[in-house]
Design an enzyme around this catalytic site. Structure first.
Site, PDB file in Angstrom:
ATOM      1  N   ASN A  32      23.284  33.446 -22.647  1.00 22.75           N
ATOM      2  CA  ASN A  32      24.192  33.698 -23.602  1.00 22.75           C
ATOM      3  C   ASN A  32      25.811  34.132 -23.892  1.00 22.75           C
ATOM      4  OD1 ASN A  32      21.991  33.230 -25.295  1.00 22.75           O
ATOM      5  ND2 ASN A  32      20.648  35.638 -23.662  1.00 22.75           N
ATOM      6  N   HIS A 119      12.731  38.132 -33.566  1.00 20.26           N
ATOM      7  CA  HIS A 119      12.602  38.556 -31.951  1.00 20.26           C
ATOM      8  C   HIS A 119      11.377  39.243 -31.692  1.00 20.26           C
ATOM      9  CE1 HIS A 119      14.045  40.036 -27.542  1.00 20.26           C
ATOM     10  NE2 HIS A 119      13.928  38.449 -27.675  1.00 20.26           N
ATOM     11  N   GLU A 165      16.899  38.335 -37.931  1.00 20.81           N
ATOM     12  CA  GLU A 165      18.741  38.665 -37.114  1.00 20.81           C
ATOM     13  C   GLU A 165      19.656  38.345 -37.801  1.00 20.81           C
ATOM     14  OE1 GLU A 165      17.576  36.439 -33.483  1.00 20.81           O
ATOM     15  OE2 GLU A 165      15.378  37.071 -33.312  1.00 20.81           O
ATOM     16  N   SER A 169      17.723  33.721 -32.473  1.00 21.86           N
ATOM     17  CA  SER A 169      18.193  33.318 -30.946  1.00 21.86           C
ATOM     18  C   SER A 169      17.366  31.777 -30.649  1.00 21.86           C
ATOM     19  CB  SER A 169      17.586  34.368 -30.051  1.00 21.86           C
ATOM     20  OG  SER A 169      16.133  34.354 -30.524  1.00 21.86           O
ATOM     21  N   ASP A 194      19.561  42.692 -36.105  1.00 17.92           N
ATOM     22  CA  ASP A 194      19.661  42.195 -35.231  1.00 17.92           C
ATOM     23  C   ASP A 194      20.878  41.048 -35.377  1.00 17.92           C
ATOM     24  OD1 ASP A 194      19.847  41.218 -32.393  1.00 17.92           O
ATOM     25  OD2 ASP A 194      17.482  41.655 -32.197  1.00 17.92           O
ATOM     26  N   HIS A 197      23.034  37.896 -31.193  1.00 19.17           N
ATOM     27  CA  HIS A 197      23.826  36.231 -30.734  1.00 19.17           C
ATOM     28  C   HIS A 197      25.176  36.403 -31.816  1.00 19.17           C
ATOM     29  CE1 HIS A 197      20.853  35.372 -28.142  1.00 19.17           C
ATOM     30  NE2 HIS A 197      19.734  35.478 -28.509  1.00 19.17           N
ATOM     31  N   LYS A 227      24.763  40.108 -23.972  1.00 17.51           N
ATOM     32  CA  LYS A 227      25.291  38.860 -24.360  1.00 17.51           C
ATOM     33  C   LYS A 227      26.488  37.910 -24.174  1.00 17.51           C
ATOM     34  CE  LYS A 227      20.785  38.491 -26.754  1.00 17.51           C
ATOM     35  NZ  LYS A 227      19.909  38.441 -25.114  1.00 17.51           N
TER      36      LYS A 227
HETATM   37  C1  LIG Z   1      17.509  38.241 -31.242  1.00 14.94           C
HETATM   38  C2  LIG Z   1      17.202  39.837 -30.385  1.00 14.94           C
HETATM   39  N1  LIG Z   1      16.810  40.862 -29.716  1.00 14.94           N
HETATM   40  C3  LIG Z   1      17.094  41.725 -28.640  1.00 14.94           C
HETATM   41  C4  LIG Z   1      16.977  40.886 -28.117  1.00 14.94           C
HETATM   42  C5  LIG Z   1      16.746  41.803 -26.648  1.00 14.94           C
HETATM   43  O1  LIG Z   1      17.961  42.252 -25.576  1.00 14.94           O
HETATM   44  P1  LIG Z   1      18.334  42.988 -24.436  1.00 14.94           P
HETATM   45  O2  LIG Z   1      18.599  41.217 -23.698  1.00 14.94           O
HETATM   46  O3  LIG Z   1      19.392  43.224 -23.997  1.00 14.94           O
HETATM   47  O4  LIG Z   1      16.748  43.019 -23.772  1.00 14.94           O
HETATM   48  C6  LIG Z   1      17.506  39.410 -27.653  1.00 14.94           C
HETATM   49  C7  LIG Z   1      17.685  38.882 -26.039  1.00 14.94           C
HETATM   50  O5  LIG Z   1      17.185  38.418 -26.009  1.00 14.94           O
HETATM   51  C8  LIG Z   1      17.594  38.945 -28.418  1.00 14.94           C
HETATM   52  O6  LIG Z   1      17.697  37.366 -28.768  1.00 14.94           O
END
Ligand SMILES: Cc1ncc(COP(=O)(O)O)c(C=O)c1O
Length: 373
Positions: A32, A119, A165, A169, A194, A197, A227
């Site tokens: 990422n 997620h 989101e 993702s 969120d 990405h 990321k």
């Molecule tokens: C949409 C989303 N939120 C949160 C996270 C978690 O973030 P982190 O990897 O910083 O723990 C991810 C990680 O893959 C994600 O894809």
């Protein structure tokens, strides 16, 4: 003593769902690190300079005790101003930040409406929290509206929380943020977005797809630092009141060692790079266009973003294709249920500045050959 765990692992293997850890090899079509910042000289130098000037490696305690370093505060101030929010709070990672927000802010009597493809960390947080939880069809603002109306009709009196989101993702598609905002407005709801990405990649100067919404009382946003920012950690941006509430009430924030101050330095530097080096986003956009055109020619729908799913369906076939591409030097990973819905196992092609246009072309040449075998 270990039988039930062994049986469970055998069951996963039967369904082609057994996972194991593997090293980093081949061209990066899996990380990422969208803007190629993790290995950038500027990030490395900022961390090295901070270390040489006495910034400690570890925070040594909770932010509420001795673990509150000036580097955390500098990052939070910079992030609030960069993203356009009143305040920001730095967490150790996006997973814990999603969990922290959803177990702390929605109250008993509230309703949390999760997009069905949200997620895992948001699912976990919502489930562990005090509010009622429902799922709504993916990217369907009307379904969110219906969920809130039917909860009210059944006597729900608290406040709704809509959780989405901004860029998904595993599918790389965008949420209808303005429609969700309108639903939130109609129902006096909070909207928790969120941006994991999208941060650094989209929005004015890489400020995210929700940049135009930040700063409102009913908006809470998560920006991960692991990321496109190339570091680790996560920033929750929100009103000062909600950030103060998190500092006082959020158990994962209170009862945890603060993130390394060096990661705060790295994340703050990444925000500077994102603002100063727009060409990184432009180069990534060219890779996205090229990959989309090549995917389309093979009959796979382009997502329009740096996350390009090649939906295969069958778990075994998706993993075999990923392995064939890995053997040819392309680090492409297969993604299986339960990370994605049953029957939608896929290759998740991730585009980053760690590869160039020739690499993308070579990957699609190889994919075309492997698909026709
Ligand atoms: C949409 C989303 N939120 C949160 C996270 C978690 O973030 P982190 O990897 O910083 O723990 C991810 C990680 O893959 C994600 O894809």
């Amino acid at each position: 003593m270990l039988d039930r765990y062994e049986a469970s692992l055998r069951g996963l293997a039967r369904k082609s769902r057994l996972r194991s850890l593997s090293g980093r090899a081949g061209l990066d079509f899996a990380s990422n690190d969208y803007l190629g910042l993790a290995g950038s000289k500027r990030l490395a130098e900022a961390v090295a300079t901070a270390l040489a000037n006495g910034t400690p490696v570890g925070a040594t305690g909770s932010r509420l005790l001795r673990g509150n370093d000036p580097e955390h505060e500098v990052l939070e101030e910079k992030a609030a101003s960069f993203f356009g929010a009143e305040r920001a709070l730095f967490f150790g990672g996006g997973y814990v930040a999603n969990f922290a927000v959803l177990t702390t802010l929605p109250q008993k009597g509230d309703l949390v409406v999760l997009d069905e493809l949200i997620h895992a960390s948001a699912h976990e947080g919502a489930r562990a929290g005090r509010a009622e939880v429902v799922e709504a069809r993916h990217n369907d603002a009307d379904a969110v509206d219906d969920a809130i109306r039917s909860w009210r009709a059944k006597g729900g009196t608290g406040r709704p929380w809509i959780v989405t989101e901004s860029l998904y993702s595993m599918d790389g598609d965008r949420a209808p943020l303005d429609e969700l905002m309108a639903v939130a407005g109609r129902h006096d709801a909070f909207l928790f977005i969120d941006e994991a990405h999208a941060t650094g990649v989209y929005g004015h100067d890489g400020r995210g797809l929700a940049h135009h919404l930040e700063g409102r009382d009913n908006i809470v946003v998560l920006h991960t630092c692991g990321k496109a920012l190339g570091a680790s950690g996560a920033l929750v941006t929100a009103s000062a009141v909600l950030c103060d509430y998190l500092v006082n009430r959020c158990r994962p924030f209170i009862y945890a060692t603060a993130p390394s101050p060096l990661m705060a330095v790295a994340s703050a530097t990444a925000l500077d790079i994102i603002a100063d080096e727009p060409d990184r986003r432009e180069r990534l956009a060219r890779l996205v266009t090229l990959a989309g055109t090549r995917a389309d020619a093979l009959g796979f729908k382009p997502s329009g973003s740096q996350i390009l799913p090649i939906i295969i369906g069958d778990n075994g076939r998706a993993m075999a294709l990923a392995e064939a591409l890995q053997a040819r030097g392309f680090d492409v990973r297969g993604i299986r249920p339960p990370t994605v819905p049953e029957g939608t196992a896929r290759l998740r092609i991730s585009l980053t500045l760690n590869v160039g246009e020739d690499d993308v072309s070579a990957l699609f040449d190889a994919l075309s050959e492997e698909c026709s075998r």
